[in-house]
Motif scaffolding. Structure first.
Motif, PDB file in Angstrom:
ATOM      1  N   UNK A 157      18.846  55.895  -4.324  1.00 33.62           N
ATOM      2  CA  UNK A 157      18.845  56.668  -5.550  1.00 33.62           C
ATOM      3  C   UNK A 157      18.262  55.922  -6.739  1.00 33.62           C
ATOM      4  N   UNK A 158      17.735  54.698  -6.478  1.00 35.07           N
ATOM      5  CA  UNK A 158      17.147  53.901  -7.576  1.00 35.07           C
ATOM      6  C   UNK A 158      15.697  53.582  -7.207  1.00 35.07           C
ATOM      7  N   UNK A 159      15.369  52.269  -7.080  1.00 29.69           N
ATOM      8  CA  UNK A 159      13.983  51.878  -6.793  1.00 29.69           C
ATOM      9  C   UNK A 159      13.826  51.606  -5.298  1.00 29.69           C
ATOM     10  N   UNK A 160      14.125  52.613  -4.463  1.00 31.01           N
ATOM     11  CA  UNK A 160      14.211  52.404  -3.010  1.00 31.01           C
ATOM     12  C   UNK A 160      12.873  51.994  -2.403  1.00 31.01           C
ATOM     13  N   UNK A 161      11.800  52.761  -2.681  1.00 32.29           N
ATOM     14  CA  UNK A 161      10.495  52.434  -2.097  1.00 32.29           C
ATOM     15  C   UNK A 161       9.981  51.091  -2.625  1.00 32.29           C
ATOM     16  N   UNK A 162      10.226  50.796  -3.910  1.00 35.68           N
ATOM     17  CA  UNK A 162       9.844  49.498  -4.470  1.00 35.68           C
ATOM     18  C   UNK A 162      10.563  48.371  -3.740  1.00 35.68           C
ATOM     19  N   UNK A 163      11.865  48.544  -3.497  1.00 37.68           N
ATOM     20  CA  UNK A 163      12.650  47.515  -2.809  1.00 37.68           C
ATOM     21  C   UNK A 163      12.130  47.299  -1.390  1.00 37.68           C
ATOM     22  N   UNK A 164      11.849  48.404  -0.675  1.00 40.66           N
ATOM     23  CA  UNK A 164      11.287  48.276   0.668  1.00 40.66           C
ATOM     24  C   UNK A 164       9.909  47.622   0.608  1.00 40.66           C
ATOM     25  N   UNK A 165       9.130  47.958  -0.421  1.00 35.20           N
ATOM     26  CA  UNK A 165       7.806  47.364  -0.577  1.00 35.20           C
ATOM     27  C   UNK A 165       7.868  45.872  -0.822  1.00 35.20           C
ATOM     28  N   UNK A 166       8.806  45.435  -1.668  1.00 34.71           N
ATOM     29  CA  UNK A 166       8.968  44.001  -1.936  1.00 34.71           C
ATOM     30  C   UNK A 166       9.458  43.252  -0.699  1.00 34.71           C
ATOM     31  N   UNK A 167      10.347  43.893   0.056  1.00 40.11           N
ATOM     32  CA  UNK A 167      10.824  43.289   1.311  1.00 40.11           C
ATOM     33  C   UNK A 167       9.660  43.072   2.256  1.00 40.11           C
TER      34      UNK A 167
END
Length: 484
Positions: A157-167
Motif C-alpha cells: 500500500x506504499x512504495x511496493x514496486x519501488x521497493x521490489x525494484x531496489x531489491x
C-alpha cells in the motif's frame, strides 16, 4: 507517541539490509558464466599450439558443455523442489526462521562449490560442485522468498514496486560486479581463490540476515502486529494452494516463460558472443553479456517508481514480452552488435521484474504470500531447469569443439524465441482474466493502493469470516441493548 517503526525511514532501513541479503549470492550465481572457458578448459596444455604469439589453450576444470549447463540446471531443479515447502514453512514459522536458515545454506553451498575446485582431474570434482550448487540453490531461491515477503509486508500500500525494484537493483549489483571483477580476479589469483571470494560475499548476506531479523522483530512489536501475524500463520494449511486464483496461475506462467529466455541465455552468453562475433576477448564478452544486469541495475528503481505511479501492471507485463521478441531475433538471424541486444534485454527485464513479481501480493492474502511466492519460484525454476537442459543438448556435449557451430547457437536463440511467444500468450490471457475479475492488476496507482489494502484484509478461509459474523450476531442477540 509515534513509534519509529511507523515512520518512513524505518521501513527503508529494513529495506536496505533486506536488499543486502542476496547481494553476495547473486554475485556467486553467475561466476560460472564469466569463467565458462575455465570451467570447460583443458586439464593440461601439453599439446597446445601457438598462434600470433598466444597459446591456443585454456587451463581449466575439464567440464564439457553438458556438465557445465548441469551446474545451472541442478540449481534450478533444487529451487523447484525446495521453495514450495520453504514458502509454506516461512508462512508457518515466520520470516526470522527463514532468513537465518536459507542464508546459512547459501554460505554452506558456495563454500562446498569452491572446495570442489580443489579436486580438479579427480572423480570428486563434479559431485562436490553439484552438491554445492544444490545446497546453494536450496538457500538462494528460498532466501528470495523471505526477502520478497519482508518487502511486501513493510511496503504494502506504499512504495511496493519501488521497493521490489531496489531489491532487484541490489541483487543485480552483485551480478554486475561479478561480470566486471571476476575475470580480473581470476587472472590475478586463480579460480580457486575466486570461488572462495564468492563464498565470503555470501557471509555478508548472513550478517545482513541477523540485522534484518532484529529490525523486523522490533518493528512488528512496535506496530502491535507480531501476535496477529502469528495467529494468521497458525491458520495456514498446505491445502490453501487450491484457493489460489486463475489470475495467480497465469501470472506465474507469464513469469516462468519470460525468465526462461533470460537466465539460460546469460549462462551461455559470454561463449556465444565469442563464437559468433569477431574480435571479442573473454573479458569483453563477459562485459557485453553483463549489460543485461547493468541495464536492470540502473533502471530498476526508476521503473519501480513509474509503476507505483502509473499502475497498469498487466499491460506492462504484456509489453515486456512483446518487446523482448526482437532481441532474440537479432541474436539469431543478424550480426548486429550484441551490446544492442543485451542492453535491450536488460531494459525489458527491468520492467518485467518490477511489474510481474510485485503483482503476486495483490492477488493472494498476506498470510499465504510465502507459499504463493514459493510456488511461483518453483514453477519458474522448473522452466529454467528444463531450458538449461535443452540448451545443453542443443549446444552439444563435445568439449573438443573450441568453437560451437553457429547453427547450434541459432537453434538456441529460436528456442528462446519460442519461450517469449509463450510468455506473450499467457500475458494476453492474464489481462483478459484480470479484466473480467475487476481489473485489479491494471488499476491506476491510487485505486491499486486501495486494492492492496482490501486484498490484505481478505480472510484466509472465506468460511471463517462468515462463521465469525454469525457468532457476533448471536452474541449481540443474547446481550442486553445499551439503550434498553
Amino acid at each position: 507517541m509515534t513509534q519509529p517503526a511507523e515512520k518512513a525511514y524505518y521501513r527503508f532501513v529494513v529495506l536496505f539490509f533486506n536488499c543486502l541479503l542476496t547481494f553476495g549470492s547473486y554475485f556467486c550465481f553467475d561466476i560460472p558464466s564469466v569463467l565458462q572457458d575455465q570451467f570447460q578448459g583443458n586439464l593440461t596444455c601439453s599439446n597446445a599450439t601457438v598462434s600470433n604469439g598466444t597459446v591456443d589453450c585454456v587451463l581449466g576444470l575439464g567440464m564439457d558443455p553438458e556438465e557445465y549447463n548441469l551446474l545451472y540446471a541442478i540449481y534450478a531443479w533444487t529451487n523447484a523442489l525446495v521453495v514450495i515447502m520453504a514458502g509454506f514453512l516461512i508462512d508457518k514459522l515466520g520470516n526470522r526462521f527463514g532468513v537465518f536458515l536459507f542464508s546459512f545454506l547459501c554460505v554452506l553451498g558456495s563454500s562446498l562449490f569452491a572446495l570442489g575446485s580443489h579436486f580438479k582431474g579427480t572423480p570428486y570434482l563434479l559431485p562436490l560442485m553439484l552438491t554445492g550448487r544444490l545446497l546453494f540453490g536450496s538457500g538462494n531461491g528460498s532466501l528470495t522468498i523471505v526477502q520478497n515477503r519482508i518487502t511486501a509486508f513493510w511496503f504494502r500500500g506504499k512504495e511496493l514496486a519501488l521497493a521490489f525494484g531496489l531489491t532487484l537493483a541490489f541483487s543485480r549489483l552483485g551480478s554486475v560486479l561479478n561480470f566486471f571483477l571476476t575475470q580480473r580476479f581470476e587472472e590475478k589469483y586463480g579460480m580457486q581463490w575466486t570461488l572462495w571470494g564468492g563464498a565470503v560475499l555470501c557471509v555478508l548476506g548472513f550478517a545482513s540476515a541477523v540485522l534484518v531479523s532484529a529490525l523486523d522483530k522490533v518493528g512488528m512489536k512496535q506496530l502491535g502486529l507480531d501476535g496477529a501475524i502469528r495467529e494468521e500463520s497458525r491458520k495456514v494449511r498446505i491445502q490453501d494452494v487450491k484457493l489460489l486464483s486463475l489470475r495467480y496461475w497465469l501470472l506465474v506462467l507469464t513469469i516462468m516463460f519470460f525468465y526462461n529466455g533470460i537466465f539460460p541465455f546469460i549462462a551461455d552468453a559470454s561463449k556465444f558472443i565469442q563464437d559468433k562475433y569477431d574480435g571479442y576477448s573473454q573479458k569483453e564478452a563477459a562485459y557485453v553479456a553483463g549489460a543485461v544486469y547493468d541495464s536492470s541495475l540502473v533502471l530498476s528503481a526508476c521503473v519501480g517508481i513509474l509503476i507505483d505511479y502509473v499502475g497498469l501492471r498487466g499491460v506492462f507485463a504484456l509489453a515486456c514480452a512483446l518487446l523482448t521478441l526482437p532481441v532474440f531475433g537479432l541474436l539469431a538471424f543478424t550480426f548486429v552488435a550484441p551490446l544492442v541486444s543485451t542492453i535491450w534485454l536488460g531494459i525489458t527485464y527491468s520492467f518485467a521484474a518490477a511489474s510481474m513479481w510485485p503483482s503476486i501480493p495483490l492477488v493472494v492474502p498476506q498470510a499465504t504470500l510465502g507459499t504463493a511466492m514459493g510456488l511461483a519460484t518453483s514453477i519458474q525454476m522448473v522452466g529454467i531447469g528444463l531450458s538449461n537442459l535443452v540448451v545443453g543438448q542443443i549446444l552439444g556435449a563435445k568439449s573438443s569443439e573450441t568453437k560451437i557451430p553457429l547453427w547450434r547457437w541459432q537453434r538456441m536463440m529460436i528456442f528462446m524465441l519460442a519461450n517469449t511467444v509463450s510468455c506473450i500468450v499467457t500475458a494476453v490471457l492474464l489481462n483478459i482474466v484480470d479484466h473480467r475479475q475487476g481489473g485489479l492488476l491494471n488499476k491506476t496507482s491510487k485505486r491499486s493502493g486501495q486494492a492492496e489494502e482490501e486484498s490484505d484484509r481478505e480472510p484466509l478461509h472465506p468460511g471463517e469470516e462468515e462463521h465469525h459474523e454469525e457468532e457476533e450476531e448471536d452474541r449481540a442477540a443474547r446481550s442486553p441493548s445499551v439503550n434498553s
